[in-house]
Design a protein around this motif. Structure first.
Motif, PDB file in Angstrom:
ATOM      1  N   LEU A 723       0.818  -1.213   0.000  1.00 27.54           N
ATOM      2  CA  LEU A 723       0.000   0.000   0.000  1.00 27.54           C
ATOM      3  C   LEU A 723       0.847   1.257   0.000  1.00 27.54           C
ATOM      4  O   LEU A 723       0.326   2.354  -0.193  1.00 27.54           O
ATOM      5  CB  LEU A 723      -0.908   0.019   1.236  1.00 27.54           C
ATOM      6  N   ASN A 724       2.147   1.120   0.237  1.00 31.16           N
ATOM      7  CA  ASN A 724       3.048   2.258   0.362  1.00 31.16           C
ATOM      8  C   ASN A 724       2.585   3.214   1.462  1.00 31.16           C
ATOM      9  O   ASN A 724       2.548   4.435   1.293  1.00 31.16           O
ATOM     10  CB  ASN A 724       3.171   3.010  -0.964  1.00 31.16           C
ATOM     11  N   THR A 725       2.253   2.639   2.608  1.00 31.56           N
ATOM     12  CA  THR A 725       1.828   3.421   3.763  1.00 31.56           C
ATOM     13  C   THR A 725       2.956   4.353   4.196  1.00 31.56           C
ATOM     14  O   THR A 725       4.058   3.905   4.517  1.00 31.56           O
ATOM     15  CB  THR A 725       1.440   2.490   4.925  1.00 31.56           C
ATOM     16  N   VAL A 726       2.670   5.652   4.204  1.00 28.96           N
ATOM     17  CA  VAL A 726       3.706   6.649   4.455  1.00 28.96           C
ATOM     18  C   VAL A 726       4.320   6.466   5.842  1.00 28.96           C
ATOM     19  O   VAL A 726       5.538   6.600   6.029  1.00 28.96           O
ATOM     20  CB  VAL A 726       3.136   8.069   4.291  1.00 28.96           C
ATOM     21  N   ALA A 727       3.492   6.152   6.831  1.00 29.36           N
ATOM     22  CA  ALA A 727       4.000   5.993   8.199  1.00 29.36           C
ATOM     23  C   ALA A 727       4.924   4.794   8.333  1.00 29.36           C
ATOM     24  O   ALA A 727       5.655   4.687   9.318  1.00 29.36           O
ATOM     25  CB  ALA A 727       2.838   5.863   9.177  1.00 29.36           C
ATOM     26  N   GLU A 728       4.890   3.883   7.367  1.00 29.27           N
ATOM     27  CA  GLU A 728       5.760   2.704   7.395  1.00 29.27           C
ATOM     28  C   GLU A 728       6.951   2.839   6.446  1.00 29.27           C
ATOM     29  O   GLU A 728       7.750   1.916   6.333  1.00 29.27           O
ATOM     30  CB  GLU A 728       4.976   1.448   7.011  1.00 29.27           C
ATOM     31  N   GLU A 729       7.067   3.969   5.783  1.00 24.81           N
ATOM     32  CA  GLU A 729       8.193   4.163   4.873  1.00 24.81           C
ATOM     33  C   GLU A 729       9.496   4.261   5.659  1.00 24.81           C
ATOM     34  O   GLU A 729       9.589   4.945   6.673  1.00 24.81           O
ATOM     35  CB  GLU A 729       7.996   5.434   4.049  1.00 24.81           C
ATOM     36  N   GLN A 730      10.503   3.539   5.177  1.00 20.54           N
ATOM     37  CA  GLN A 730      11.824   3.615   5.788  1.00 20.54           C
ATOM     38  C   GLN A 730      12.731   4.456   4.900  1.00 20.54           C
ATOM     39  O   GLN A 730      13.056   4.047   3.786  1.00 20.54           O
ATOM     40  CB  GLN A 730      12.422   2.217   5.968  1.00 20.54           C
ATOM     41  N   PRO A 731      13.154   5.630   5.358  1.00 22.10           N
ATOM     42  CA  PRO A 731      14.102   6.427   4.564  1.00 22.10           C
ATOM     43  C   PRO A 731      15.430   5.691   4.415  1.00 22.10           C
ATOM     44  O   PRO A 731      15.736   4.755   5.157  1.00 22.10           O
ATOM     45  CB  PRO A 731      14.255   7.705   5.393  1.00 22.10           C
ATOM     46  N   GLY A 732      16.225   6.128   3.459  1.00 26.46           N
ATOM     47  CA  GLY A 732      17.535   5.527   3.278  1.00 26.46           C
ATOM     48  C   GLY A 732      18.394   5.661   4.529  1.00 26.46           C
ATOM     49  O   GLY A 732      18.305   6.649   5.251  1.00 26.46           O
ATOM     50  N   TYR A 733      19.211   4.654   4.774  1.00 23.50           N
ATOM     51  CA  TYR A 733      20.051   4.684   5.970  1.00 23.50           C
ATOM     52  C   TYR A 733      21.325   3.878   5.733  1.00 23.50           C
ATOM     53  O   TYR A 733      21.387   2.980   4.890  1.00 23.50           O
ATOM     54  CB  TYR A 733      19.306   4.126   7.183  1.00 23.50           C
ATOM     55  N   GLY A 734      22.359   4.218   6.494  1.00 28.44           N
ATOM     56  CA  GLY A 734      23.624   3.503   6.434  1.00 28.44           C
ATOM     57  C   GLY A 734      24.013   2.990   7.802  1.00 28.44           C
ATOM     58  O   GLY A 734      23.682   3.603   8.825  1.00 28.44           O
TER      59      GLY A 734
END
Length: 794
Positions: A723-734
């Motif tokens: 669903l591409n739920t915005v609250a579950e989006e994980q931004p890029g990370y290292g």
């Protein structure tokens, strides 16, 4: 599109570099004289059902020996993801709450749901045995000879449900050479304790046995104040017994293994709540109480016509306000729409139960994950002649798992989940392979049979109703396959293969209303008819591969292949339906070109690949009314690049890196898949993933060694659901990881100090959201973890 347009130029550069760097052909003497460590050694793989060097295998494959895994600090299957481009292997409790369930994706293709009526998209194999359930897929890596990760569809030799690829784990076999063994202890963050041991027992000149075991425990890191539990803990007991008999031309390998898990369940916390409803105030206007005159820009509550049965969080606040008179849980009188209402009132569901960045849950239903898994297999190898070999792999496995969680993370009953999963599988594979035409032709053919049955009752306690879903299911799969490689010249080889698979599947629902809670659906009402539903799926999956050795140590290849993942049944539905929904198989057609080289006297390994995958009848997790279902969502296309390199320049230095590009998008959407559109992103798929690592070996006085290792891994943003739920989006990370290993001069004693996520980067391990229930829950990563490990061998 630009990355693939430039791939031809990139491959040309790599090819020229490979030719330019290439030393004379590898020889046994050169390999022996090399300063390469276990990390650099050339691994023999069996990806094509015969032993061959990974550098001479014309497919996209990453392989790691047991010592190489240890040198990289890899202890569990999910740790592999950082080492393989375009590979996702992570925890995903999903709708049930099992902390041992794995979501595995390769090149954007996979599956995250655990239910037995849905098949995985990446096949997991242990000693050649296909593992049907994703529950238990997060495994301790103990007693491992090597792991191979094959990228792209493996529909010919591996077969069903490998449309994304395959993960093949090969155990270390017992040996008649010597009585030997090893043991290790580890202590780390949050009382992390690990004890692992293995012993090899030569019983005679031809018979040997081995015993291996591991006890792994770690405290949880999310405090559930409602139950007093520490969520996210680890508590695994693993054991294995293996027996090997070696004759002059025959060999028998028998093993039995078991895993026992007793955990508090995954570390879910409540991030936010979705109060959207198509029934109650769909425009999100300020509220007026029932009986108010119609007013522009306002919504007049109109019970019972607008009871929000399509959102259980909102339903709780509606009933609490208008029926139970428990307070103002709808925000009546607020100048804006505030469906969470009075945030000081515990009867209301909303931000008062959010974690707000703290590792705290307020659920009152105890969270559990209890697994009992065991299996046995017998492999018979017979060298009939020098050019003809026979193999039989017979296996049985059994899984019993119980898991539950408080899906609303609060003292209220919005969304409680309880699952029981019992599954058993039997499989038999027969292979015949040989050489002909003065070894110019190598071929393999075989038959495969798979029989799986499962029972999965699932009790769901919603705020307005309690329902049992699930039922019993079975799968019988039959396959025949053949593949041959013909060396047209010493440099040019053609491989062709074909597999035909037929799956016969059945599902008998056992779904009914347990407690109507005064609603319109009476207790005992069937949710689905309790009559068996049967479907048969079949598919032929071909492969054609052409490889060319420009130099003995430099190869280019091109592959055309297809993959097939079986269809199935939807076992989670509500409201009741007259017939059990089904979905069709999904298929992929893949085109790939690749380049491999080993140069600079075997001190540099470099692999590159580009692929294009046409993805048809994609099985996606969407929602029908309030229930999460699997349905065919449409078609898609995936384009990508992969790079892997290892460099051992000498003086104890070692460098490695990998990078993967996955450009996945939908090309058409079926009308029934209303939750996704052409702009939707594939779940769990980052566009870029990469890793760089450096290691140095220092020789100390007394000939002991000290080896520090530092690695940086990065992953671009991704969504945790279709669903591409915005609250579950994980931004890029290292993530920065490091370890320091000391090894004694006799290599029988070692000590390791390590840290994972050294910069304490916060990110989401997993997430879950159902629009019909409302809670948006996430599993935060544990954060920085350190450990100390001591190991001895004899």
């Amino acid at each position: 599109m630009q990355p693939l347009k430039s791939f031809g130029r990139l491959m040309l550069v790599c090819l020229c570099a490979g030719v330019g760097f290439s030393a004379p052909a590898r020889s046994a003497d050169t390999a022996t004289a090399s300063e390469s460590s276990d990390l650099m050694q050339e691994i023999v793989v069996t990806a094509r059902r015969r032993e061959e060097s990974i550098l001479d295998t014309p497919i996209s494959i990453s392989a790691f020996s047991g010592p190489a895994l240890e040198a990289r600090g890899i202890e569990r299957t999910e740790d592999l993801a950082k080492m393989v481009p375009n590979f996702v292997y992570q925890t995903n409790p999903g709708a049930g709450g099992s902390s041992s369930n794995a979501a595995v994706f390769i090149r954007g293709v996979g599956q995250s749901d655990f239910i037995p009526t849905v098949e995985p998209g990446v096949g997991l194999y242990i000693d050649g045995v296909y593992i049907a359930s994703s529950v238990g897929g997060l495994m301790e890596l103990n007693d491992v000879e090597r792991i191979e990760v094959l990228r792209g569809p493996q529909g010919t030799l591996f077969g069903r449900n490998t449309i994304g690829g395959a993960v093949s784990v090969t155990s270390d076999k017992p040996s008649t050479k010597a009585f030997a063994g090893n043991a290790s202890i580890l202590y780390g963050t949050d009382n992390d304790r690990e004890i692992k041991a293995k012993i090899n027992l030569p019983l005679s000149a031809s018979v040997s046995a081995s015993l291996a075991g591991a006890l792994v425990k770690q405290d949880g890191y999310v405090n559930d104040v409602g139950t007093g539990q520490q969520l996210g803990d680890t508590n695994n007991l693993v054991g294995k017994f293996a027996l090997r008999w070696q004759g002059e031309r025959t060999e028998l390998n028998f093993s039995v293994d078991g895993t026992r898990t007793r955990e508090n369940g995954p570390a879910f916390i409540l991030k936010s709540v979705n109060f959207n409803s198509a029934i109650f105030n769909p425009a999100g206007l300020p509220l007026l109480p029932p009986g108010s005159p119609p007013t522009a820009g306002k919504y007049v509550i109109n019970p019972p016509a607008d009871v929000p049965v399509d959102n259980f969080s909102l339903f709780n606040n509606y009933i609490a306000t208008l029926v139970a008179n428990a307070g103002n849980c709808l925000g009546l009188g607020s100048p804006t729409y505030n469906p969470a209402g009075d945030q000081t009132n515990k009867a209301c569901y909303g931000p008062q139960y959010y974690s707000n960045g703290q590792n705290v849950s307020q659920g009152t239903l105890p969270s559990i994950t209890d697994d009992n898994i065991w299996g046995t297999h017998l492999t018979f190898d017979w060298t009939i002649t020098d050019n003809l070999r026979f193999k039989s792999i017979t296996a049985y496995r059994h899984l019993q798992s119980n898991f539950q969680r408080d899906g609303d993370e609060s003292p209220l009953t919005i969304y409680h989940l309880t699952d029981e999963l019992s599954e058993r599988q039997f499989s038999e594979e027969i292979q015949l392979d040989g050489d002909a035409l003065a070894n110019a032709l190598k071929w393999v053919a075989g038959l495969y049979y798979f029989d799986d049955s499962a029972v999965n009752p699932n009790l769901v306690d919603f705020s307005p109703i309690t329902v049992q879903s699930g039922g019993s299911s079975s799968t019988k799969s039959y396959a025949a396959f053949a593949q041959a490689t013909y060396n047209i010249t010493q440099q040019l080889a053609l491989t062709a293969g074909l597999r035909y698979t037929q799956d016969k599947k059945s599902f008998t629902p056992n779904e009914f209303v347990v407690n109507s809670k005064g609603g319109p659906f009476p207790d005992g009402l069937p949710v689905l008819p309790s009559t068996p539903v049967n479907r048969t799926f079949s598919k032929a999956t071909p492969l054609v591969n052409l490889s060319y050795h420009i130099l003995p140590e430099t190869m280019v290849y091109a592959t055309y292949s297809q993959g097939f993942k079986s269809g199935g049944f939807t076992q989670r539905v509500f409201p009741p339906l007259a017939a059990t929904p089904t979905f069709d198989p999904e298929t992929v057609t893949s085109y790939e070109v690749g380049f491999k080289t080993s140069t600079w006297e075997d001190k540099l390994h470099f692999n590159a690949a580009a692929y294009l995958t046409n993805y048809d009848d994609i099985q996606v997790s969407i929602f029908q009314a309030i229930a999460p279902i699997t349905a065919n969502g449409g078609t898609g296309r995936i384009r990508g690049l992969e790079f892997e390199t290892q460099i051992s320049p000498g003086a104890g230095w070692y460098f490695e890196g990998n990078a993967g590009l996955t450009d996945a998008y939908y090309t058409s959407i079926l009308p029934s898949a209303t939750d996704i559109n052409l702009n939707s992103k594939f779940a769990f798929v980052s566009k870029w993933q990469y890793l760089f690592a450096a290691q140095k070996e220092f020789h100390l006085p007394g000939n002991s060694k000290l080896s520090p290792r530092v690695e940086w891994q990065y992953r671009t943003k991704y969504f945790n659901d279709s669903l591409n739920t915005v609250a579950e989006e994980q931004p890029g990370y290292g993530l920065l990881n490091a370890l320091l290993q000391w090894t004694a001069a006799n290599a029988r004693l070692s000590a390791t100090v390590g840290v994972k996520n050294a910069l304490d980067k916060g990110f989401i391990d997993a997430a879950y959201f159902t629009p019909g229930s409302g809670p948006i829950s996430i599993i935060p990563d544990r954060g920085r973890q350190w450990y100390v490990m001591l190991k001895t061998s004899f």
